[in-house]
Design a protein around this motif. Structure first.
Motif, mmCIF file in Angstrom:
data_model
loop_
_atom_site.group_PDB
_atom_site.id
_atom_site.type_symbol
_atom_site.label_atom_id
_atom_site.label_comp_id
_atom_site.label_asym_id
_atom_site.label_seq_id
_atom_site.Cartn_x
_atom_site.Cartn_y
_atom_site.Cartn_z
ATOM 1 N N GLU A 73 26.939 -10.621 -15.820
ATOM 2 C CA GLU A 73 26.578 -9.218 -14.566
ATOM 3 C C GLU A 73 26.572 -10.090 -13.427
ATOM 4 O OE1 GLU A 73 22.299 -8.648 -15.835
ATOM 5 O OE2 GLU A 73 23.067 -8.698 -17.720
ATOM 6 N N ASN A 74 26.830 -9.643 -12.523
ATOM 7 C CA ASN A 74 26.935 -9.772 -10.569
ATOM 8 C C ASN A 74 26.683 -8.654 -10.569
ATOM 9 O OD1 ASN A 74 27.408 -10.911 -8.666
ATOM 10 N ND2 ASN A 74 29.371 -11.699 -9.355
ATOM 11 N N HIS A 75 26.999 -8.596 -9.082
ATOM 12 C CA HIS A 75 26.096 -7.656 -7.665
ATOM 13 C C HIS A 75 27.188 -7.230 -6.442
ATOM 14 C CE1 HIS A 75 22.176 -7.460 -9.117
ATOM 15 N NE2 HIS A 75 21.935 -8.759 -9.610
ATOM 16 N N ASN A 105 22.859 -3.039 -7.117
ATOM 17 C CA ASN A 105 23.553 -2.322 -8.514
ATOM 18 C C ASN A 105 24.502 -3.514 -9.216
ATOM 19 O OD1 ASN A 105 22.756 0.814 -7.979
ATOM 20 N ND2 ASN A 105 24.026 -0.375 -5.633
ATOM 21 N N VAL A 106 24.114 -3.397 -10.169
ATOM 22 C CA VAL A 106 25.086 -4.642 -11.251
ATOM 23 C C VAL A 106 26.784 -3.878 -11.870
ATOM 24 C CG1 VAL A 106 24.888 -5.443 -13.827
ATOM 25 C CG2 VAL A 106 22.745 -5.039 -11.349
ATOM 26 N N TYR A 107 27.466 -4.910 -11.799
ATOM 27 C CA TYR A 107 29.109 -4.563 -12.709
ATOM 28 C C TYR A 107 28.911 -5.674 -14.212
ATOM 29 C CZ TYR A 107 31.310 -8.003 -9.598
ATOM 30 O OH TYR A 107 31.810 -8.299 -8.209
ATOM 31 N N THR A 108 29.557 -5.473 -14.679
ATOM 32 C CA THR A 108 29.759 -7.135 -15.809
ATOM 33 C C THR A 108 31.084 -6.872 -15.711
ATOM 34 O OG1 THR A 108 29.949 -5.268 -17.289
ATOM 35 C CG2 THR A 108 27.400 -5.743 -16.603
#
Length: 186
Positions: free
Chosen positions: A114-116, A125-128
């Motif tokens: 995960e990263n921001h 918010n998060v993306y992966t």
């Protein structure tokens, strides 16, 4: 496509998403199950059963996980046969973590999918991006594997390394950021 599928695909998941409560429910489920796992002693068989419940995958009897084991989700972890995960590891798996047969994970290793977002107004918010560790790879104690990384077959990540780029098959990497040291002796 539901929020879990979009998350695993790598979409930026906003806290304002109408399906966000579904994601929070899944996160609380993962924390509840790992809390139960880490609260007291369990035999290897009981530990495999608890991790099987967490991941939704029946673990092979040759797979061994030494608690404490932490994850924020758990449903996107896939473990092969003869996998060994030592004590104190953290798997942030919302992007998917796959450990093929024979993978060794040292104590206190962090696998982070995960990263921001960089932009301050989107940072909550998060993306992966998935992590993939191929057959017979070994990740040494305290190493950190960042989102989107593939560790090649038979590769070794030295203790304490931070892996920011893919690791080729049969290669030893070390450092921060991890860099190739040499090929595996045959």
């Amino acid at each position: 496509m539901n929020i879990l599928d979009r998350m695993k695909r790598g979409d930026l998941i906003l806290e304002s998403d109408p399906e966000y409560p579904q994601l929070l429910e899944a996160l609380h489920r993962g924390m509840r199950i790992t809390g139960e796992l880490n609260a007291s002693y369990h035999t290897p068989e009981q530990t495999r059963a608890i991790i099987s419940e967490l991941t939704g995958q029946e673990l092979h009897e040759s797979t061994w996980i030494v608690p404490p084991f932490r994850t924020d989700f758990g449903q996107f972890i896939r473990l092969g046969k003869k996998v060994f995960i030592n004590s104190g590891c953290m798997f942030m798996d919302r992007g998917g973590i796959t450990l093929e047969d024979g993978v060794f994970i040292g104590p206190n290793v962090s696998l982070i999918t995960e990263n921001h977002a960089e932009e301050p107004h989107l940072r909550h918010n998060v993306y992966t991006k998935p992590i993939y560790i191929k057959q017979n790879a070994w990740v040494g104690a305290g190493a950190i594997i960042l989102p989107g990384i593939t560790i090649g077959e038979n590769a070794i990540v030295a203790a304490g390394s931070i892996v920011t780029k893919n690791v080729a098959d049969n290669t030893i990497v070390a450092g921060n950021p991890a860099k190739p040291i040499r090929k595996i002796k045959k």
